[in-house]
Design an enzyme around this catalytic site. Structure first.
Site, mmCIF file in Angstrom:
data_model
loop_
_atom_site.group_PDB
_atom_site.id
_atom_site.type_symbol
_atom_site.label_atom_id
_atom_site.label_comp_id
_atom_site.label_asym_id
_atom_site.label_seq_id
_atom_site.Cartn_x
_atom_site.Cartn_y
_atom_site.Cartn_z
ATOM 1 N N LYS A 62 0.845 -1.209 0.000
ATOM 2 C CA LYS A 62 0.000 0.000 0.000
ATOM 3 C C LYS A 62 0.868 1.242 0.000
ATOM 4 O O LYS A 62 2.034 1.209 0.428
ATOM 5 C CB LYS A 62 -0.962 0.029 1.192
ATOM 6 C CG LYS A 62 -0.304 0.066 2.587
ATOM 7 C CD LYS A 62 0.026 1.458 3.106
ATOM 8 C CE LYS A 62 0.713 1.415 4.470
ATOM 9 N NZ LYS A 62 1.605 2.515 4.759
ATOM 10 N N ASP B 23 -1.905 -2.317 10.659
ATOM 11 C CA ASP B 23 -2.252 -2.210 9.235
ATOM 12 C C ASP B 23 -2.873 -3.498 8.683
ATOM 13 O O ASP B 23 -3.275 -3.531 7.523
ATOM 14 C CB ASP B 23 -0.992 -1.914 8.396
ATOM 15 C CG ASP B 23 -0.569 -0.456 8.481
ATOM 16 O OD1 ASP B 23 -1.400 0.384 8.888
ATOM 17 O OD2 ASP B 23 0.592 -0.157 8.139
HETATM 18 P P1 ATP Z 1 4.359 -0.356 7.872
HETATM 19 O O1 ATP Z 1 4.102 0.433 6.612
HETATM 20 O O2 ATP Z 1 3.212 -1.262 8.275
HETATM 21 O O3 ATP Z 1 4.931 0.457 8.986
HETATM 22 P P2 ATP Z 1 6.770 -1.245 6.704
HETATM 23 O O4 ATP Z 1 6.389 -1.330 5.271
HETATM 24 O O5 ATP Z 1 7.527 -0.052 7.139
HETATM 25 O O6 ATP Z 1 5.471 -1.423 7.543
HETATM 26 P P3 ATP Z 1 7.426 -4.020 6.770
HETATM 27 O O7 ATP Z 1 8.145 -4.398 5.527
HETATM 28 O O8 ATP Z 1 6.000 -4.387 6.882
HETATM 29 O O9 ATP Z 1 7.631 -2.472 7.062
HETATM 30 O O10 ATP Z 1 8.239 -4.662 7.968
HETATM 31 C C1 ATP Z 1 8.629 -4.054 9.121
HETATM 32 C C2 ATP Z 1 9.408 -5.087 9.945
HETATM 33 O O11 ATP Z 1 8.547 -6.210 10.178
HETATM 34 C C3 ATP Z 1 10.610 -5.663 9.192
HETATM 35 O O12 ATP Z 1 11.765 -4.934 9.442
HETATM 36 C C4 ATP Z 1 10.701 -7.068 9.752
HETATM 37 O O13 ATP Z 1 11.504 -7.072 10.906
HETATM 38 C C5 ATP Z 1 9.280 -7.420 10.216
HETATM 39 N N1 ATP Z 1 8.581 -8.439 9.379
HETATM 40 C C6 ATP Z 1 7.948 -9.501 9.838
HETATM 41 N N2 ATP Z 1 7.398 -10.228 8.858
HETATM 42 C C7 ATP Z 1 7.692 -9.624 7.707
HETATM 43 C C8 ATP Z 1 7.411 -9.914 6.339
HETATM 44 N N3 ATP Z 1 6.710 -10.990 5.969
HETATM 45 N N4 ATP Z 1 7.873 -9.050 5.411
HETATM 46 C C9 ATP Z 1 8.579 -7.953 5.790
HETATM 47 N N5 ATP Z 1 8.891 -7.647 7.062
HETATM 48 C C10 ATP Z 1 8.445 -8.462 8.029
#
Ligand code: ATP
Length: 289
Positions: free
Chosen positions: A11, A138
């Site tokens: 998203k 989220d």
């Molecule tokens: P958000 O936008 O919800 O804040 P984000 O996009 O910044 O999330 P994500 O890629 O969702 O970040 O991941 C944040 C942390 O979650 C990663 O650094 C990792 O430690 C953990 N994580 C756990 N499962 C997953 C997964 N399947 N894919 C990515 N990260 C994951």
């Protein structure tokens, strides 16, 4: 069914406001969420290793895969429904990791939906959203998908129609921004400029791409841009090369730009590829209703 292959979409936030810090430590937000056609593959396969949930990722996500949100999603439903079948969840990551595009939450939501289907649990979307919020703010949105206003910590959702068709460039700079750093440094009382989320929802309902684009705004840039000026450099390159507007998604550092013209978007892609501003780059579109 022994195998299921699903897409977990990322998203972007067309608007993101942080309203206040709550006594429980969470923040109340008001955002417009939009799924884009950048996705992780989630492939769930039954194995003959009883009571074992294995998660395999093509990129490094975590030292311990039991912390993977896809593992946690499967475990939550297996415990509740007393399922002992062995499974492997293979994840091909395309959504930038820790990029502000809810990749982990989307993998989590898609795994909840996949396990529900594979084991015929007959849970509704609402049932999955209620369980999902325990794993991440989220996750309910990622179950619902498409376009929505998100309030509360992100779990109070109001669906919107799909915005008008356009081209979207998604650019992840080669820096890591922890969500905790952004929340730890944002001062909701001191925010001077905020997005007009209701105005943007109106523009989306009216199918007005230009009004919508003019209202793109993310208050978290107040924290991230001074710390990571590369975010501003990408925004500038997009806007100078024909983007209607460009902002950071979520807590960053991923930046996106909206274009009404494919040639301009393709030209910006070339320039960004040649620059050293990005490590992941996509030209994509919104997921439509
Ligand atoms: P958000 O936008 O919800 O804040 P984000 O996009 O910044 O999330 P994500 O890629 O969702 O970040 O991941 C944040 C942390 O979650 C990663 O650094 C990792 O430690 C953990 N994580 C756990 N499962 C997953 C997964 N399947 N894919 C990515 N990260 C994951």
């Amino acid at each position: 069914m022994d195998k299921l292959a699903l897409k977990a979409y990322g998203k972007i936030n067309l608007g993101l406001d942080v309203l206040r810090k709550r006594p429980d430590g969470y923040h109340d937000l008001k955002m417009i969420m939009q799924m884009v056609d950048v996705y992780d593959d989630i492939i769930i396969t039954k194995t003959d290793r009883k009571n074992e949930i294995i998660v395999a990722t093509d990129k490094f996500v975590l030292e311990n895969e039991k912390g993977n949100l896809a593992y946690m999603a499967a475990k939550l439903l297996f415990d509740e429904f007393d399922i002992h079948q062995g499974i492997e969840i293979k994840i091909n990551k395309r959504i930038p990791i820790a990029g502000g595009m809810a990749g982990g939450s989307s993998d989590c939501a898609t795994t909840l939906m996949g396990i529900n289907e594979m084991f015929d649990l007959k849970l509704s979307k609402e049932d999955l959203m209620k369980r999902g919020v325990k794993l991440g703010a989220d996750v309910p949105y990622c179950v619902l998908g498409k376009t929505a206003i998100a309030e509360g910590i992100g779990e109070i959702l109001t669906p919107l129609p799909t915005p008008p068709s356009c081209y979207v460039i998604i650019a992840k700079p080669p820096v890591s921004v922890s969500t905790a750093f952004v929340y730890g440094n944002i001062r909701p009382d001191e925010i001077t400029k905020r997005p007009d989320i209701d105005g943007m929802a109106e523009a989306i309902k009216n199918g007005d791409l230009y009004k919508m684009s003019s209202l793109l705004y993310n208050v978290m840039e107040d924290v991230t841009v001074p710390e990571y000026p590369i975010i501003a450099d990408i925004k500038k390159m997009m806007i100078e090369n024909g983007a209607l507007n460009s902002i950071m998604s979520g807590s960053g550092p991923t930046v996106f730009g909206i274009y009404d013209n494919l040639e301009k978007a393709e030209n910006t892609m070339k320039l960004l590829k040649k620059s050293n501003l990005t490590e992941q780059l996509y030209l994509t579109k919104f997921i439509e209703n």
